[in-house]
Write an enzyme that holds these catalytic residues in place. Structure first.
Site, PDB file in Angstrom:
ATOM      1  N   ASP A   1       0.839  -1.194   0.000  1.00 52.09           N
ATOM      2  CA  ASP A   1       0.000   0.000   0.000  1.00 52.09           C
ATOM      3  C   ASP A   1       0.878   1.249   0.000  1.00 52.09           C
ATOM      4  O   ASP A   1       1.501   1.574   1.001  1.00 52.09           O
ATOM      5  CB  ASP A   1      -0.896   0.006   1.245  1.00 52.09           C
ATOM      6  CG  ASP A   1      -1.828   1.198   1.268  1.00 52.09           C
ATOM      7  OD1 ASP A   1      -2.899   1.125   0.644  1.00 52.09           O
ATOM      8  OD2 ASP A   1      -1.477   2.225   1.900  1.00 52.09           O
TER       9      ASP A   1
ATOM     10  N   HIS B   1      -7.255   9.512  -2.120  1.00 52.52           N
ATOM     11  CA  HIS B   1      -6.600   9.443  -0.799  1.00 52.52           C
ATOM     12  C   HIS B   1      -7.436  10.070   0.330  1.00 52.52           C
ATOM     13  O   HIS B   1      -7.588   9.479   1.389  1.00 52.52           O
ATOM     14  CB  HIS B   1      -5.221  10.114  -0.885  1.00 52.52           C
ATOM     15  CG  HIS B   1      -4.263   9.666   0.162  1.00 52.52           C
ATOM     16  ND1 HIS B   1      -2.914   9.601  -0.056  1.00 52.52           N
ATOM     17  CD2 HIS B   1      -4.449   9.248   1.426  1.00 52.52           C
ATOM     18  CE1 HIS B   1      -2.321   9.143   1.044  1.00 52.52           C
ATOM     19  NE2 HIS B   1      -3.231   8.940   1.956  1.00 52.52           N
TER      20      HIS B   1
ATOM     21  N   LYS C   1      -2.559   5.906  -4.496  1.00 51.92           N
ATOM     22  CA  LYS C   1      -3.691   6.809  -4.221  1.00 51.92           C
ATOM     23  C   LYS C   1      -3.458   8.153  -4.887  1.00 51.92           C
ATOM     24  O   LYS C   1      -2.308   8.597  -5.015  1.00 51.92           O
ATOM     25  CB  LYS C   1      -3.836   7.018  -2.699  1.00 51.92           C
ATOM     26  CG  LYS C   1      -3.684   5.742  -1.884  1.00 51.92           C
ATOM     27  CD  LYS C   1      -3.947   5.939  -0.396  1.00 51.92           C
ATOM     28  CE  LYS C   1      -3.633   4.667   0.384  1.00 51.92           C
ATOM     29  NZ  LYS C   1      -2.239   4.544   0.794  1.00 51.92           N
TER      30      LYS C   1
ATOM     31  N   TYR D   1       3.103   9.714  -0.405  1.00 50.48           N
ATOM     32  CA  TYR D   1       4.183   9.148   0.420  1.00 50.48           C
ATOM     33  C   TYR D   1       5.548   9.375  -0.215  1.00 50.48           C
ATOM     34  O   TYR D   1       6.576   9.131   0.396  1.00 50.48           O
ATOM     35  CB  TYR D   1       3.997   7.638   0.646  1.00 50.48           C
ATOM     36  CG  TYR D   1       2.697   7.238   1.311  1.00 50.48           C
ATOM     37  CD1 TYR D   1       1.868   8.174   1.918  1.00 50.48           C
ATOM     38  CD2 TYR D   1       2.291   5.897   1.327  1.00 50.48           C
ATOM     39  CE1 TYR D   1       0.675   7.796   2.508  1.00 50.48           C
ATOM     40  CE2 TYR D   1       1.098   5.515   1.928  1.00 50.48           C
ATOM     41  CZ  TYR D   1       0.296   6.472   2.501  1.00 50.48           C
ATOM     42  OH  TYR D   1      -0.875   6.079   3.086  1.00 50.48           O
TER      43      TYR D   1
HETATM   44  P1  NAD Z   1       0.462   1.308  12.043  1.00 52.24           P
HETATM   45  O1  NAD Z   1      -0.745   1.282  12.891  1.00 52.24           O
HETATM   46  O2  NAD Z   1       0.688   0.255  11.028  1.00 52.24           O
HETATM   47  O3  NAD Z   1       1.700   1.402  13.032  1.00 52.24           O
HETATM   48  C1  NAD Z   1       3.015   1.408  12.565  1.00 52.24           C
HETATM   49  C2  NAD Z   1       3.973   1.549  13.737  1.00 52.24           C
HETATM   50  O4  NAD Z   1       3.712   0.537  14.710  1.00 52.24           O
HETATM   51  C3  NAD Z   1       5.411   1.310  13.311  1.00 52.24           C
HETATM   52  O5  NAD Z   1       6.000   2.502  12.849  1.00 52.24           O
HETATM   53  C4  NAD Z   1       6.043   0.799  14.589  1.00 52.24           C
HETATM   54  O6  NAD Z   1       6.379   1.884  15.435  1.00 52.24           O
HETATM   55  C5  NAD Z   1       4.912   0.041  15.233  1.00 52.24           C
HETATM   56  N1  NAD Z   1       4.947  -1.416  14.948  1.00 52.24           N
HETATM   57  C6  NAD Z   1       4.742  -2.042  13.758  1.00 52.24           C
HETATM   58  N2  NAD Z   1       4.816  -3.376  13.903  1.00 52.24           N
HETATM   59  C7  NAD Z   1       5.089  -3.616  15.209  1.00 52.24           C
HETATM   60  C8  NAD Z   1       5.272  -4.781  15.976  1.00 52.24           C
HETATM   61  N3  NAD Z   1       5.200  -5.984  15.418  1.00 52.24           N
HETATM   62  N4  NAD Z   1       5.534  -4.641  17.296  1.00 52.24           N
HETATM   63  C9  NAD Z   1       5.598  -3.422  17.880  1.00 52.24           C
HETATM   64  N5  NAD Z   1       5.412  -2.273  17.196  1.00 52.24           N
HETATM   65  C10 NAD Z   1       5.159  -2.359  15.882  1.00 52.24           C
HETATM   66  O7  NAD Z   1       0.518   2.787  11.403  1.00 52.24           O
HETATM   67  P2  NAD Z   1       0.538   3.495   9.997  1.00 52.24           P
HETATM   68  O8  NAD Z   1       1.855   3.391   9.342  1.00 52.24           O
HETATM   69  O9  NAD Z   1      -0.024   4.822  10.256  1.00 52.24           O
HETATM   70  O10 NAD Z   1      -0.547   2.703   9.116  1.00 52.24           O
HETATM   71  C11 NAD Z   1      -0.225   1.613   8.290  1.00 52.24           C
HETATM   72  C12 NAD Z   1      -0.386   1.954   6.836  1.00 52.24           C
HETATM   73  O11 NAD Z   1      -1.687   2.482   6.565  1.00 52.24           O
HETATM   74  C13 NAD Z   1       0.523   3.089   6.343  1.00 52.24           C
HETATM   75  O12 NAD Z   1       1.864   2.690   6.204  1.00 52.24           O
HETATM   76  C14 NAD Z   1      -0.149   3.464   5.060  1.00 52.24           C
HETATM   77  O13 NAD Z   1       0.135   2.520   4.043  1.00 52.24           O
HETATM   78  C15 NAD Z   1      -1.616   3.385   5.476  1.00 52.24           C
HETATM   79  N6  NAD Z   1      -2.164   4.699   5.882  1.00 52.24           N
HETATM   80  C16 NAD Z   1      -3.081   5.275   5.081  1.00 52.24           C
HETATM   81  C17 NAD Z   1      -3.630   6.508   5.403  1.00 52.24           C
HETATM   82  C18 NAD Z   1      -4.655   7.101   4.516  1.00 52.24           C
HETATM   83  O14 NAD Z   1      -4.989   8.281   4.690  1.00 52.24           O
HETATM   84  N7  NAD Z   1      -5.207   6.375   3.561  1.00 52.24           N
HETATM   85  C19 NAD Z   1      -3.237   7.170   6.578  1.00 52.24           C
HETATM   86  C20 NAD Z   1      -2.299   6.541   7.398  1.00 52.24           C
HETATM   87  C21 NAD Z   1      -1.781   5.317   7.041  1.00 52.24           C
END
Ligand code: NAD
Length: 279
Positions: free
Chosen positions: A46, A109, A76, A51
């Site tokens: 994704d 997005h 997106k 990004y």
């Molecule tokens: P997430 O909830 O996936 O959290 C990521 C964070 O959690 C990492 O940076 C790390 O600090 C921690 N983490 C990950 N795996 C772990 C583990 N196994 N143990 C402990 N800690 C861990 O947060 P995110 O990156 O905001 O969301 C995931 C994805 O969603 C993004 O990378 C993106 O692709 C998407 N996203 C989309 C939008 C949108 O507006 N459409 C907005 C935000 C994110």
């Protein structure tokens, strides 16, 4: 090797339910970490124009040795590229960045309610799908009202809506609406961005009982309730751990306890799409 379950869209195409998200991953890091995600078993990536790492994702796909049909790529349309013509040309830019001819899933997005171009943008996505450039089209950060509006304007129902979703903000109401319309629900920030959620005592208890980590239990909950889920990590051991969540089984009681952690609007971490416009 373990594989992600697949879910079927309302257009007949399928999506791996567990994917890998790359928000806040620098372009020069993306090739390496997406390569590690492929190695761990992820086949769904994704990304987004916003990004600024589509080229790195493209390099990872090219060097993966995987068949194009075996990987599922989402990007997106960024907020400043909304509108019919701008969407068509910015899509071509994304495809060049990614080094792809066709895309698996294209999303709008953010809704950008004040900008007010989402219906025109949706029409461009419908056209790209008609031309066969994109297999499936969907939205992100859309409200029930905006989803209804784009369906009424085009007769085409989005395949998926990607919105903030995690146990503290579980979007039960929106998910019920989407289910009624045959729209899949995709969870962004599924781990609550790795903050307070991963220290929750109820989740820790379930993790202990299941011999899993809290992150795995949260991912397993998303899978159990039918969400498409895209956790992000740049740490290889966590990438492997997150993919291995497909093998974690929760029972109905576990799922009910986790669903009961919802805090409604107070659980939201990111911007409220219904009122947020930004470039
Ligand atoms: P997430 O909830 O996936 O959290 C990521 C964070 O959690 C990492 O940076 C790390 O600090 C921690 N983490 C990950 N795996 C772990 C583990 N196994 N143990 C402990 N800690 C861990 O947060 P995110 O990156 O905001 O969301 C995931 C994805 O969603 C993004 O990378 C993106 O692709 C998407 N996203 C989309 C939008 C949108 O507006 N459409 C907005 C935000 C994110």
């Amino acid at each position: 090797m373990t594989e992600s379950p697949e879910l079927t869209f309302n257009d007949g195409n399928t999506i791996p339910q567990l994917g890998y998200g790359v928000w806040q991953v620098e372009d020069n890091v993306a090739e390496d970490v997406v390569g590690k995600a492929f190695k761990a078993g992820f086949r769904h990536i994704d990304t987004a124009q916003g990004y600024k790492n589509e080229p790195g994702v493209g390099r990872a796909i090219a060097s993966s040795g995987l068949n194009r049909d075996d990987v599922f790529i989402t990007t997106k349309i960024w907020n400043s590229n909304q509108g019919y013509e701008a969407t068509l040309s910015s899509f071509e830019e994304s495809m060049q960045n990614l080094g792809l001819d066709t895309l698996d899933l294209l999303l709008i997005h953010w809704l950008q309610p004040k900008q007010g171009k989402y219906v025109e943008t949706w029409k461009a996505l419908v056209e790209l799908q008609k031309q066969g450039r994109v297999k499936s089209i969907g939205v992100s950060n859309f409200t029930k009202e905006a989803i209804t509006e784009v369906i009424e304007a085009t007769g085409v129902t989005p395949a998926i809506n990607q919105v903030e979703t995690h146990p503290y903000f579980n979007q039960a109401d929106l998910r019920a609406f989407e289910k009624e319309h045959g729209i899949l629900h995709q969870a962004w920030s599924p781990l609550g961005q790795g903050k307070e959620l991963l220290e929750d005592p109820a989740l820790q208890q379930i993790a202990e009982k299941r011999g899993a980590t809290v992150a795995q239990v949260v991912i397993a909950w998303h899978l159990a309730v039918g969400n498409v889920v895209i956790p992000k990590s740049v740490t290889e051991s966590r990438i492997v751990e997150n993919f291995a969540a497909v093998d974690v089984t929760l029972d109905d009681d576990d799922v009910a306890v986790i669903s009961g952690l919802d805090r409604g609007a107070e659980g939201r971490i990111g911007p409220d799409p219904a009122v947020s416009d930004f470039q």
